[in-house]
Design a protein around this motif. Structure first.
Motif, PDB file in Angstrom:
ATOM      1  N   LEU A  84     -23.359  24.632  23.633  1.00  0.00           N
ATOM      2  CA  LEU A  84     -23.622  25.441  24.611  1.00  0.00           C
ATOM      3  C   LEU A  84     -23.787  26.973  24.392  1.00  0.00           C
ATOM      4  CD1 LEU A  84     -21.241  23.696  27.109  1.00  0.00           C
ATOM      5  CD2 LEU A  84     -23.711  23.091  26.727  1.00  0.00           C
ATOM      6  N   CYS A  85     -24.728  27.483  25.229  1.00  0.00           N
ATOM      7  CA  CYS A  85     -24.733  29.006  25.147  1.00  0.00           C
ATOM      8  C   CYS A  85     -23.630  29.748  26.047  1.00  0.00           C
ATOM      9  CB  CYS A  85     -26.183  29.533  25.575  1.00  0.00           C
ATOM     10  SG  CYS A  85     -26.625  29.223  27.387  1.00  0.00           S
ATOM     11  N   HIS A  86     -23.545  31.053  26.107  1.00  0.00           N
ATOM     12  CA  HIS A  86     -22.361  31.575  26.981  1.00  0.00           C
ATOM     13  C   HIS A  86     -22.786  31.065  28.597  1.00  0.00           C
ATOM     14  CE1 HIS A  86     -19.621  34.490  28.586  1.00  0.00           C
ATOM     15  NE2 HIS A  86     -20.201  34.819  29.390  1.00  0.00           N
ATOM     16  N   PHE A  87     -24.018  31.137  29.063  1.00  0.00           N
ATOM     17  CA  PHE A  87     -24.236  31.168  30.522  1.00  0.00           C
ATOM     18  C   PHE A  87     -24.024  29.378  30.780  1.00  0.00           C
ATOM     19  CE2 PHE A  87     -27.357  29.685  33.835  1.00  0.00           C
ATOM     20  CZ  PHE A  87     -26.981  30.565  34.705  1.00  0.00           C
ATOM     21  N   CYS A  88     -24.483  28.475  30.150  1.00  0.00           N
ATOM     22  CA  CYS A  88     -24.188  27.244  30.318  1.00  0.00           C
ATOM     23  C   CYS A  88     -22.772  26.757  30.156  1.00  0.00           C
ATOM     24  CB  CYS A  88     -24.991  26.301  29.297  1.00  0.00           C
ATOM     25  SG  CYS A  88     -26.830  26.481  29.617  1.00  0.00           S
ATOM     26  N   CYS A  89     -22.219  27.529  29.408  1.00  0.00           N
ATOM     27  CA  CYS A  89     -20.764  27.084  29.014  1.00  0.00           C
ATOM     28  C   CYS A  89     -19.750  27.566  30.643  1.00  0.00           C
ATOM     29  CB  CYS A  89     -19.941  28.152  27.883  1.00  0.00           C
ATOM     30  SG  CYS A  89     -18.436  27.816  27.713  1.00  0.00           S
ATOM     31  N   GLN A  90     -20.428  28.724  31.159  1.00  0.00           N
ATOM     32  CA  GLN A  90     -19.627  28.949  32.217  1.00  0.00           C
ATOM     33  C   GLN A  90     -20.228  28.115  33.285  1.00  0.00           C
ATOM     34  OE1 GLN A  90     -17.513  31.591  32.683  1.00  0.00           O
ATOM     35  NE2 GLN A  90     -17.760  32.146  30.510  1.00  0.00           N
ATOM     36  N   ALA A  91     -21.383  27.514  33.523  1.00  0.00           N
ATOM     37  CA  ALA A  91     -21.607  26.570  34.524  1.00  0.00           C
ATOM     38  C   ALA A  91     -21.235  25.328  34.364  1.00  0.00           C
ATOM     39  CB  ALA A  91     -23.271  26.613  34.323  1.00  0.00           C
ATOM     40  N   HIS A  92     -20.799  25.053  33.051  1.00  0.00           N
ATOM     41  CA  HIS A  92     -20.171  23.795  32.602  1.00  0.00           C
ATOM     42  C   HIS A  92     -18.530  23.759  33.137  1.00  0.00           C
ATOM     43  CE1 HIS A  92     -20.469  20.004  30.431  1.00  0.00           C
ATOM     44  NE2 HIS A  92     -19.371  20.199  29.910  1.00  0.00           N
ATOM     45  N   ARG A  93     -18.034  25.020  33.106  1.00  0.00           N
ATOM     46  CA  ARG A  93     -16.557  25.214  33.595  1.00  0.00           C
ATOM     47  C   ARG A  93     -16.627  24.998  34.975  1.00  0.00           C
ATOM     48  NH1 ARG A  93     -12.819  26.299  29.719  1.00  0.00           N
ATOM     49  NH2 ARG A  93     -13.488  26.994  27.558  1.00  0.00           N
ATOM     50  N   ARG A  94     -17.662  25.540  35.788  1.00  0.00           N
ATOM     51  CA  ARG A  94     -17.479  25.511  37.108  1.00  0.00           C
ATOM     52  C   ARG A  94     -17.820  24.123  37.693  1.00  0.00           C
ATOM     53  NH1 ARG A  94     -20.428  30.477  36.332  1.00  0.00           N
ATOM     54  NH2 ARG A  94     -22.267  29.700  36.623  1.00  0.00           N
ATOM     55  N   GLN A  95     -18.422  23.293  36.914  1.00  0.00           N
ATOM     56  CA  GLN A  95     -18.483  22.004  37.899  1.00  0.00           C
ATOM     57  C   GLN A  95     -17.380  20.991  37.710  1.00  0.00           C
ATOM     58  OE1 GLN A  95     -21.945  19.632  35.661  1.00  0.00           O
ATOM     59  NE2 GLN A  95     -23.290  21.592  35.924  1.00  0.00           N
ATOM     60  N   LYS A  96     -17.052  20.474  38.847  1.00  0.00           N
ATOM     61  CA  LYS A  96     -15.718  19.777  38.991  1.00  0.00           C
ATOM     62  C   LYS A  96     -15.502  18.810  38.034  1.00  0.00           C
ATOM     63  CE  LYS A  96     -13.138  17.212  42.593  1.00  0.00           C
ATOM     64  NZ  LYS A  96     -13.451  16.769  44.171  1.00  0.00           N
ATOM     65  N   LYS A  97     -16.514  17.962  37.441  1.00  0.00           N
ATOM     66  CA  LYS A  97     -16.607  16.886  36.474  1.00  0.00           C
ATOM     67  C   LYS A  97     -16.029  17.496  35.272  1.00  0.00           C
ATOM     68  CE  LYS A  97     -19.215  13.366  39.039  1.00  0.00           C
ATOM     69  NZ  LYS A  97     -20.399  12.622  38.859  1.00  0.00           N
ATOM     70  N   THR A  98     -16.481  18.701  34.764  1.00  0.00           N
ATOM     71  CA  THR A  98     -16.410  19.200  33.419  1.00  0.00           C
ATOM     72  C   THR A  98     -15.314  20.348  33.393  1.00  0.00           C
ATOM     73  OG1 THR A  98     -18.260  20.363  33.831  1.00  0.00           O
ATOM     74  CG2 THR A  98     -18.683  18.531  32.930  1.00  0.00           C
ATOM     75  N   THR A  99     -14.649  20.355  34.462  1.00  0.00           N
ATOM     76  CA  THR A  99     -13.783  21.705  34.428  1.00  0.00           C
ATOM     77  C   THR A  99     -12.727  21.613  33.444  1.00  0.00           C
ATOM     78  OG1 THR A  99     -14.233  22.065  37.050  1.00  0.00           O
ATOM     79  CG2 THR A  99     -12.049  22.947  35.893  1.00  0.00           C
ATOM     80  N   TYR A 100     -12.276  20.508  33.074  1.00  0.00           N
ATOM     81  CA  TYR A 100     -11.119  20.348  32.055  1.00  0.00           C
ATOM     82  C   TYR A 100     -11.531  19.926  30.744  1.00  0.00           C
ATOM     83  CZ  TYR A 100      -8.365  20.825  36.289  1.00  0.00           C
ATOM     84  OH  TYR A 100      -7.801  21.442  37.455  1.00  0.00           O
ATOM     85  N   HIS A 101     -12.755  19.995  30.493  1.00  0.00           N
ATOM     86  CA  HIS A 101     -13.238  19.750  29.289  1.00  0.00           C
ATOM     87  C   HIS A 101     -12.727  20.791  28.099  1.00  0.00           C
ATOM     88  CE1 HIS A 101     -16.983  16.928  30.213  1.00  0.00           C
ATOM     89  NE2 HIS A 101     -15.786  16.448  30.864  1.00  0.00           N
ATOM     90  N   THR A 102     -12.676  20.392  26.965  1.00  0.00           N
ATOM     91  CA  THR A 102     -12.233  21.338  25.897  1.00  0.00           C
ATOM     92  C   THR A 102     -13.332  21.988  25.109  1.00  0.00           C
ATOM     93  OG1 THR A 102     -10.384  19.786  25.244  1.00  0.00           O
ATOM     94  CG2 THR A 102     -11.148  21.380  23.898  1.00  0.00           C
ATOM     95  N   MET A 103     -13.307  23.186  25.401  1.00  0.00           N
ATOM     96  CA  MET A 103     -14.541  24.103  24.636  1.00  0.00           C
ATOM     97  C   MET A 103     -13.610  24.819  23.496  1.00  0.00           C
ATOM     98  SD  MET A 103     -16.670  23.718  27.041  1.00  0.00           S
ATOM     99  CE  MET A 103     -17.877  24.682  26.662  1.00  0.00           C
ATOM    100  N   VAL A 104     -14.804  24.764  22.377  1.00  0.00           N
ATOM    101  CA  VAL A 104     -14.106  25.443  21.177  1.00  0.00           C
ATOM    102  C   VAL A 104     -15.181  26.262  20.711  1.00  0.00           C
ATOM    103  CG1 VAL A 104     -13.755  25.129  18.701  1.00  0.00           C
ATOM    104  CG2 VAL A 104     -13.148  23.169  20.536  1.00  0.00           C
ATOM    105  N   ASP A 105     -14.858  27.372  20.097  1.00  0.00           N
ATOM    106  CA  ASP A 105     -15.856  28.627  19.554  1.00  0.00           C
ATOM    107  C   ASP A 105     -16.408  28.177  18.654  1.00  0.00           C
ATOM    108  OD1 ASP A 105     -15.093  30.422  21.557  1.00  0.00           O
ATOM    109  OD2 ASP A 105     -13.745  31.498  20.471  1.00  0.00           O
ATOM    110  N   LEU A 106     -17.894  28.370  18.395  1.00  0.00           N
ATOM    111  CA  LEU A 106     -18.605  27.974  17.247  1.00  0.00           C
ATOM    112  C   LEU A 106     -18.168  28.317  15.953  1.00  0.00           C
ATOM    113  CD1 LEU A 106     -21.278  26.505  17.458  1.00  0.00           C
ATOM    114  CD2 LEU A 106     -22.458  28.481  16.886  1.00  0.00           C
ATOM    115  N   LYS A 107     -17.465  29.502  15.954  1.00  0.00           N
ATOM    116  CA  LYS A 107     -17.016  29.905  14.557  1.00  0.00           C
ATOM    117  C   LYS A 107     -15.755  29.175  14.109  1.00  0.00           C
ATOM    118  CE  LYS A 107     -14.091  33.637  16.767  1.00  0.00           C
ATOM    119  NZ  LYS A 107     -13.812  34.889  16.829  1.00  0.00           N
ATOM    120  N   ASP A 108     -15.147  28.530  14.965  1.00  0.00           N
ATOM    121  CA  ASP A 108     -13.710  27.759  14.692  1.00  0.00           C
ATOM    122  C   ASP A 108     -14.239  26.241  14.194  1.00  0.00           C
ATOM    123  OD1 ASP A 108     -12.306  29.739  15.593  1.00  0.00           O
ATOM    124  OD2 ASP A 108     -12.061  28.826  17.649  1.00  0.00           O
TER     125      ASP A 108
END
Length: 579
Positions: free
Chosen positions: A153-177
């Motif tokens: 995900l890009c930065h914009f889609c990542c923020q949208a992903h977190r705002r959605q109720k179904k994906t709020t608690y999904h684990t996000m990892v930085d690309l460099k990690d």
């Protein structure tokens, strides 16, 4: 699960050390040289971009009838089936020129190389995400990855992903990690049910399936999770790989022998050329002209035999390259591929390795190295001068070879029999030298699995002495081959008789004379006399009318006795009396 496989089981399992993958051959298309785009795995185990394959020139493949023959006179049954005979097309692999028969769906129906897609992702991570775009908007550069959705995900889609109720608690990892991980590829979805991930394996259909497939087209089929069946299928691929690796070593050894023979051929040619030059110095212009002719002839022989070696070398190199490709890909698949990737690719790998293992090849150099220079051989006249010296490349002709020996077709048990093989060339002339590969087999007619041990003596003059000792009497088949071809008169049969037996009786005119008038003396001739005599007498019934042996009845004094201890008591009695 072995220790080697454990780090590769998890979707995000880390590599032991070092960068993800730096080998461009695993991430770059061999045709366009760019990063793989929708890579497809060919039956020869080479991977090429889908677009590159679609740009290749297709060709027609012979259908099941074996050609485009006229079918106007064929029966109505074939005419009814004719619409089902669809012409098949194929392409050539851009790496090894192997023929690829395209399935009904064309290039896009070929197996997807998910392992290569994962390698491209890993290489892109090493470049700070260069070349990766957001899976949702397909526009912006990737900054994070959702471990739950397995999406970049890009930065914009990542923020949208977190705002959605179904994906709020999904684990996000930085690309460099993600750079230290071995598996960052996308989830492999079912072709029939794009919303479902392939997590199961149908044993009956031998293919991965999803949850919906199990309750649909694969209902009542034996299915299990991929993690439960990977052991069995992975071990079968490993066993095939284990059986393939020795053939690679054998090919390498055969190729080394060809190269070594080529070097020896060069040395031999140079040595012969030196002999020719030394010999030709004494004859000024005539000998120089003769020398040049000989060198030209030698060069032609060298070129001809070197071409043969180069052809064999090219064939072995191609087969070795194919073998190495198969081994390298299979090793990479088994060490770096996920369970599902192994199962998806298994069919192509097994088919390719099996086909390569069935390829026949000659491990021995196919050249005649019997090149020699004969300085004493007359070579005609050159510029009016008698010249000598010729290059000898005569080869033995099995059809002209001759078998000699007075006991060629007869022998005796436990006694050495021998004969001579005279080798000749195609012109019927004696080879005049030895060194030919002679094979001789002496096999009993009723015991073909018990051949007699033979000895071949090279007399170094074109003749070979062959000897053998049969253990039992009977009919034997003798096979004599030169260069794995039967010589003239081979195979032939030999009658092996029993060992020579000396006469145990007496060579007499009759039993009356030889036994001193004993009535009980009998003879093998079966003759009798009146007056109670059991043996033969002159002029009486059964007397042969000439001298004979009392033990066997033979008329020749110097002959072999055919009497055996198991015959009549009368013969034994006479033998005892005679002694």
């Amino acid at each position: 699960m072995s220790e080697k496989r454990k780090p590769l089981l998890g979707f995000m399992g880390k590599l032991p050390s070092g960068p993800a993958l730096g080998n461009s051959s695993k991430t770059h298309c061999p045709s366009c040289m760019g990063l793989f785009q929708a890579p497809r795995l060919l039956p020869c185990l080479h991977t090429v971009c889908t677009t590159c394959l679609e740009q290749l020139e297709p060709f027609s493949v012979v259908d099941i009838r074996g050609g485009d023959a006229d079918t106007s006179s064929e029966g109505s049954l074939f005419q009814e089936l004719k619409p089902a005979l669809r012409p098949q097309t194929g392409i050539l692999c851009p790496v090894c020129d192997a023929q690829v028969d395209l399935p009904v769906g064309g290039v896009k129906a070929l197996t997807i190389d998910h392992l290569a897609m994962n390698d491209v992702m890993l290489e892109s991570l090493c470049g700070e995400g260069q070349g990766l775009v957001c899976d949702l908007c397909s526009d912006r550069d990737v900054e994070k990855r959702c471990q739950t959705c397995k999406a970049n995900l890009c930065h914009f889609c990542c923020q949208a992903h977190r705002r959605q109720k179904k994906t709020t608690y999904h684990t996000m990892v930085d690309l460099k990690d993600l750079k230290g991980y071995s598996r960052v590829g996308k989830a492999i979805l079912c072709p029939a049910h794009p919303a479902e991930e392939l997590r199961l394996f149908c044993e009956l259909c031998d293919q991965p399936v999803c949850r919906d497939c199990v309750v649909g087209a694969h209902r009542e089929h034996p299915c299990d999770f991929t993690s439960n069946v990977i052991h069995k299928h992975g071990d079968s691929v490993r066993e095939l790989l284990k059986n393939t690796q020795p053939r690679v070593e054998a090919l390498e050894e055969a190729l080394a022998q060809v190269k070594e023979t080529n070097g020896a051929l060069q040395q031999r040619v140079e040595a012969v050329a030196a002999d020719i030059r030394t010999f030709s110095e004494g004859y000024i212009k005539a000998i120089e002209e003769h020398r040049d002719k000989l060198l030209k002839q030698l060069e032609d022989i060298r070129a001809q035999q070197e071409n043969s070696l180069q052809l064999q070398k090219a064939q072995l190199e191609q087969l070795l390259a194919d073998m190495r490709t198969g081994v390298e890909f299979t090793e990479h698949l088994l060490t770096s591929g996920s369970d599902l990737e192994i199962l998806i690719t298994k069919g192509v790998v097994v088919e390719r390795l099996t086909k390569l293992n069935q390829v026949e090849y000659s491990a021995r150099p196919r050249v005649n190295d019997k090149i020699c220079f004969s300085p004493q051989e007359k070579a005609g006249r050159c510029r009016g001068y008698e010249v000598y010296g010729a290059i000898n490349t005569k080869e033995v002709d099995p059809a002209k070879c001759v078998l000699q020996g007075k006991d060629l077709h007869r022998a005796r048990e436990k006694q050495t029999a021998s004969f001579t093989l005279l080798c000749k060339d195609a012109a019927g002339e004696s080879m005049g030298r030895g060194g030919d590969n002679i094979q001789v087999a002496v096999v009993p007619k009723d015991k073909k699995d018990s051949p007699v041990r033979t000895m071949v003596q090279d007399n170094k003059d074109g003749t070979y002495g062959v000897s053998y000792t049969p253990k039992e009497p009977g009919i034997y088949k003798v096979l004599v081959c030169v260069k794995e071809q039967h010589v003239q008169g081979s195979p032939f049969t030999v009658t092996v008789r029993k060992r020579h037996h000396s006469h145990q009786g007496v060579f007499h005119c009759c039993t009356f004379c030889s036994s001193g008038g004993q009535k009980t003396a009998r003879c093998a001739c079966g003759g009798t006399m009146p007056g109670g005599y059991l043996g033969c007498g002159h002029g009486h019934k059964g007397h042969p009318g000439r001298p004979h042996w009392s033990c066997c009845g033979k008329f020749t004094e110097k002959s072999e006795c055919t009497w055996t201890g198991g015959q009549s008591t009368a013969r034994s009695l006479l033998r005892t009396v005679a002694l």
